[in-house]
Design a protein around this motif. Structure first.
Motif, PDB file in Angstrom:
ATOM      1  N   LEU A  27      25.709  28.885  70.172  1.00  0.00           N
ATOM      2  CA  LEU A  27      25.619  30.096  69.353  1.00  0.00           C
ATOM      3  C   LEU A  27      24.487  30.993  69.826  1.00  0.00           C
ATOM      4  O   LEU A  27      24.645  32.222  69.912  1.00  0.00           O
ATOM      5  CB  LEU A  27      25.423  29.710  67.882  1.00  0.00           C
ATOM      6  CG  LEU A  27      25.381  30.864  66.877  1.00  0.00           C
ATOM      7  CD1 LEU A  27      26.673  31.676  66.929  1.00  0.00           C
ATOM      8  CD2 LEU A  27      25.138  30.332  65.466  1.00  0.00           C
ATOM      9  N   LEU A  28      23.340  30.407  70.161  1.00  0.00           N
ATOM     10  CA  LEU A  28      22.221  31.208  70.671  1.00  0.00           C
ATOM     11  C   LEU A  28      22.583  31.889  71.985  1.00  0.00           C
ATOM     12  O   LEU A  28      22.241  33.056  72.214  1.00  0.00           O
ATOM     13  CB  LEU A  28      20.982  30.324  70.857  1.00  0.00           C
ATOM     14  CG  LEU A  28      20.349  29.745  69.589  1.00  0.00           C
ATOM     15  CD1 LEU A  28      19.172  28.843  69.943  1.00  0.00           C
ATOM     16  CD2 LEU A  28      19.905  30.850  68.641  1.00  0.00           C
ATOM     17  N   PHE A  46      33.630  29.759  65.909  1.00  0.00           N
ATOM     18  CA  PHE A  46      33.130  29.555  64.555  1.00  0.00           C
ATOM     19  C   PHE A  46      33.582  30.709  63.666  1.00  0.00           C
ATOM     20  O   PHE A  46      33.804  31.828  64.148  1.00  0.00           O
ATOM     21  CB  PHE A  46      31.589  29.516  64.509  1.00  0.00           C
ATOM     22  CG  PHE A  46      30.955  28.471  65.378  1.00  0.00           C
ATOM     23  CD1 PHE A  46      31.630  27.308  65.711  1.00  0.00           C
ATOM     24  CD2 PHE A  46      29.659  28.636  65.856  1.00  0.00           C
ATOM     25  CE1 PHE A  46      31.033  26.338  66.513  1.00  0.00           C
ATOM     26  CE2 PHE A  46      29.049  27.690  66.642  1.00  0.00           C
ATOM     27  CZ  PHE A  46      29.754  26.536  66.982  1.00  0.00           C
ATOM     28  N   SER A  47      33.669  30.442  62.366  1.00  0.00           N
ATOM     29  CA  SER A  47      33.785  31.545  61.421  1.00  0.00           C
ATOM     30  C   SER A  47      32.411  32.184  61.286  1.00  0.00           C
ATOM     31  O   SER A  47      31.380  31.550  61.563  1.00  0.00           O
ATOM     32  CB  SER A  47      34.264  31.042  60.059  1.00  0.00           C
ATOM     33  OG  SER A  47      33.267  30.220  59.458  1.00  0.00           O
ATOM     34  N   TYR A  48      32.379  33.431  60.848  1.00  0.00           N
ATOM     35  CA  TYR A  48      31.089  34.097  60.680  1.00  0.00           C
ATOM     36  C   TYR A  48      30.236  33.336  59.674  1.00  0.00           C
ATOM     37  O   TYR A  48      29.028  33.160  59.883  1.00  0.00           O
ATOM     38  CB  TYR A  48      31.296  35.541  60.212  1.00  0.00           C
ATOM     39  CG  TYR A  48      30.003  36.279  59.955  1.00  0.00           C
ATOM     40  CD1 TYR A  48      29.304  36.877  61.004  1.00  0.00           C
ATOM     41  CD2 TYR A  48      29.461  36.359  58.667  1.00  0.00           C
ATOM     42  CE1 TYR A  48      28.097  37.539  60.784  1.00  0.00           C
ATOM     43  CE2 TYR A  48      28.258  37.016  58.434  1.00  0.00           C
ATOM     44  CZ  TYR A  48      27.584  37.606  59.493  1.00  0.00           C
ATOM     45  OH  TYR A  48      26.390  38.253  59.275  1.00  0.00           O
ATOM     46  N   ARG A  49      30.877  32.856  58.611  1.00  0.00           N
ATOM     47  CA  ARG A  49      30.138  32.142  57.567  1.00  0.00           C
ATOM     48  C   ARG A  49      29.521  30.852  58.130  1.00  0.00           C
ATOM     49  O   ARG A  49      28.358  30.538  57.825  1.00  0.00           O
ATOM     50  CB  ARG A  49      31.068  31.825  56.401  1.00  0.00           C
ATOM     51  CG  ARG A  49      30.367  31.115  55.242  1.00  0.00           C
ATOM     52  CD  ARG A  49      31.309  30.921  54.076  1.00  0.00           C
ATOM     53  NE  ARG A  49      30.643  30.261  52.965  1.00  0.00           N
ATOM     54  CZ  ARG A  49      31.227  29.977  51.809  1.00  0.00           C
ATOM     55  NH1 ARG A  49      32.497  30.327  51.612  1.00  0.00           N
ATOM     56  NH2 ARG A  49      30.559  29.367  50.840  1.00  0.00           N
ATOM     57  N   HIS A  50      30.297  30.134  58.933  1.00  0.00           N
ATOM     58  CA  HIS A  50      29.773  28.886  59.518  1.00  0.00           C
ATOM     59  C   HIS A  50      28.586  29.182  60.433  1.00  0.00           C
ATOM     60  O   HIS A  50      27.573  28.462  60.397  1.00  0.00           O
ATOM     61  CB  HIS A  50      30.874  28.166  60.293  1.00  0.00           C
ATOM     62  CG  HIS A  50      30.415  26.890  60.937  1.00  0.00           C
ATOM     63  ND1 HIS A  50      30.150  25.754  60.222  1.00  0.00           N
ATOM     64  CD2 HIS A  50      30.129  26.592  62.238  1.00  0.00           C
ATOM     65  CE1 HIS A  50      29.745  24.791  61.032  1.00  0.00           C
ATOM     66  NE2 HIS A  50      29.724  25.277  62.268  1.00  0.00           N
ATOM     67  N   ALA A  51      28.704  30.216  61.256  1.00  0.00           N
ATOM     68  CA  ALA A  51      27.607  30.572  62.158  1.00  0.00           C
ATOM     69  C   ALA A  51      26.361  30.966  61.367  1.00  0.00           C
ATOM     70  O   ALA A  51      25.239  30.559  61.711  1.00  0.00           O
ATOM     71  CB  ALA A  51      28.040  31.716  63.069  1.00  0.00           C
ATOM     72  N   GLN A  56      20.909  29.694  59.236  1.00  0.00           N
ATOM     73  CA  GLN A  56      20.029  29.555  58.082  1.00  0.00           C
ATOM     74  C   GLN A  56      19.447  28.142  57.991  1.00  0.00           C
ATOM     75  O   GLN A  56      18.259  27.961  57.691  1.00  0.00           O
ATOM     76  CB  GLN A  56      20.792  29.896  56.797  1.00  0.00           C
ATOM     77  CG  GLN A  56      20.957  31.382  56.546  1.00  0.00           C
ATOM     78  CD  GLN A  56      21.458  31.658  55.149  1.00  0.00           C
ATOM     79  OE1 GLN A  56      22.384  31.012  54.657  1.00  0.00           O
ATOM     80  NE2 GLN A  56      20.849  32.633  54.493  1.00  0.00           N
ATOM     81  N   HIS A  57      20.300  27.149  58.246  1.00  0.00           N
ATOM     82  CA  HIS A  57      19.840  25.761  58.163  1.00  0.00           C
ATOM     83  C   HIS A  57      18.693  25.507  59.135  1.00  0.00           C
ATOM     84  O   HIS A  57      17.663  24.927  58.762  1.00  0.00           O
ATOM     85  CB  HIS A  57      20.994  24.806  58.457  1.00  0.00           C
ATOM     86  CG  HIS A  57      20.583  23.373  58.560  1.00  0.00           C
ATOM     87  ND1 HIS A  57      20.348  22.590  57.460  1.00  0.00           N
ATOM     88  CD2 HIS A  57      20.325  22.576  59.645  1.00  0.00           C
ATOM     89  CE1 HIS A  57      19.976  21.373  57.837  1.00  0.00           C
ATOM     90  NE2 HIS A  57      19.965  21.337  59.168  1.00  0.00           N
ATOM     91  N   TRP A  58      18.847  25.955  60.375  1.00  0.00           N
ATOM     92  CA  TRP A  58      17.827  25.660  61.374  1.00  0.00           C
ATOM     93  C   TRP A  58      16.635  26.609  61.282  1.00  0.00           C
ATOM     94  O   TRP A  58      15.527  26.254  61.699  1.00  0.00           O
ATOM     95  CB  TRP A  58      18.448  25.665  62.767  1.00  0.00           C
ATOM     96  CG  TRP A  58      19.360  24.490  62.924  1.00  0.00           C
ATOM     97  CD1 TRP A  58      20.717  24.475  62.962  1.00  0.00           C
ATOM     98  CD2 TRP A  58      18.951  23.115  62.972  1.00  0.00           C
ATOM     99  NE1 TRP A  58      21.193  23.194  63.048  1.00  0.00           N
ATOM    100  CE2 TRP A  58      20.131  22.336  63.058  1.00  0.00           C
ATOM    101  CE3 TRP A  58      17.720  22.463  62.956  1.00  0.00           C
ATOM    102  CZ2 TRP A  58      20.103  20.949  63.126  1.00  0.00           C
ATOM    103  CZ3 TRP A  58      17.686  21.078  63.032  1.00  0.00           C
ATOM    104  CH2 TRP A  58      18.866  20.335  63.112  1.00  0.00           C
TER     105      TRP A  58
END
Length: 360
Positions: A27-28, A46-51, A56-58
């Motif tokens: 992703l990065l 990925f879906s936008y929401r998943h990305a 956010q998690h990391w």
């Protein structure tokens, strides 16, 4: 055939030993390339929401943003996002030869267990982008590919520790280097397989902000250089070119700093840890760097004459002569496979005008 592939894994510890999701690096990379999270997510599947949730998690894990949104200009990596991306690419680039050699050994052991002892073609070779393509195109032919310096590859051939030894010969320059390789080969015992030609030169940061034009600038401009290890063929070529240009390596800042692959040098520069390095054009393009060509070289392979009639060698020749493999080589910037698979004598190879060691 099933093949085992070994890749490095990342671990960041917060007291609970949480492992960094390797999909984050994909992703990065996509954000760095696309400059938009929506397009980056799509490129990664990925879906936008998943990305967004992954970021956010990391970001919570590290306590700082990984991307920065720009009004009207999409998104870009934050300083930490850039450091993570370039660190991942440096690690992969540096370990690539060792991991590929190790995976080759393990795959052969598994194949022997499952399929019995099939004839294996043993190739010791200097690491490079075209050589790295070989395992993907060998099909049912077991290939034991071990990366080492050109000198070590030719030494392995001399003591029958390998079937084929890969090394590279500068074209029209650095003839002293060619003479050293010529001494290791015996015309009555050896044959040469033409493989590819490639361009080597200076890799500089995108846009060439320091205005580097050639080797003399390495000693005259205040810049940071990243080198290759002393026993590599590329380092030997650079040393020979510096000697021909009468440029003292002592005056080059960072000359003692080394990396172990072309891609590792390029990743080091892309991470802004150096300004200039020396290597193949394909590595520069892979990391978005500018490239200043300085030399062309033939990558060739030596073998004992009796190998020419071996069925497994004939399979190998047919594969590298085939259009599928040549097409893969053509996709590498600065590479050509026009003569790939052409077999010639030692004297024919070294008397060729472009690499002749006999001319005054």
């Amino acid at each position: 055939m099933k093949h085992l592939q070994i890749s490095p894994a990342w671990f960041f510890t917060d007291g609970q030993g949480e492992q960094l999701d390797p999909r984050l690096f994909a992703l990065l990379r996509a954000v760095h390339k696309q400059n938009k999270l929506t397009q980056a997510a799509e490129a990664c599947g990925f879906s936008y929401r998943h990305a967004w949730n992954m970021l956010q998690h990391w970001e919570e894990f590290f306590g700082t943003p990984l991307i920065e949104k720009q009004r009207g200009r999409g998104s870009r990596l934050s300083p930490l996002g850039e450091k993570l991306l370039w660190a991942e690419q440096r690690v992969a680039a540096r370990l690539e030869p060792q991991l590929e050699s190790l995976s080759s050994e393990i795959n052969l052991e598994i194949a022997h267990l499952l399929e019995g002892n099939k004839p294996v073609l043993r190739l010791h070779a200097s690491h490079g982008y075209a050589v790295a393509l070989l395992p993907k195109h060998m099909g049912e032919l077991p290939l034991d590919l071990q990366y080492c310096s050109p000198a070590d590859a030719l030494s392995a051939l001399a003591r029958n520790a390998c079937d084929i030894a890969g090394f590279h010969l500068p074209i029209g320059t650095a003839q002293a280097l060619n003479r050293e390789y010529r001494k290791r080969l015996k015309p009555r015992n050896h044959q040469i397989i033409q493989f590819i030609t490639r361009r080597q030169g200076l890799m500089v940061q995108a846009g060439n902000p320091l205005g580097v034009k050639g080797l003399a600038d390495l000693a005259e401009i205040d810049l940071r250089f990243i080198n290759r290890q002393t026993n590599s063929g590329t380092r030997s070529l650079l040393d020979a070119l510096l000697k021909e240009a009468d440029v003292s390596s002592v005056k080059i800042k960072g000359f003692e700093q080394v990396e172990f692959t072309h891609s590792a040098v390029a990743a080091y520069i892309a991470a802004n840890m150096a300004d200039v390095g020396f290597g193949v054009e394909a590595a520069a393009r892979q990391f978005g760097l500018d490239f200043i060509p300085l030399a062309r070289e033939r990558y060739v392979m030596a073998c004992h004459k009796q190998l020419l009639n071996d069925p497994k060698f004939q399979v190998f020749l047919n594969i590298i002569r085939g259009e599928e493999f040549r097409k893969a080589v053509r996709l590498l910037p600065g590479y050509s496979g026009d003569d790939c698979g052409l077999v010639s004598t030692v004297d024919e190879t070294f008397k060729a005008r472009e690499i002749s060691i006999y001319e005054a």
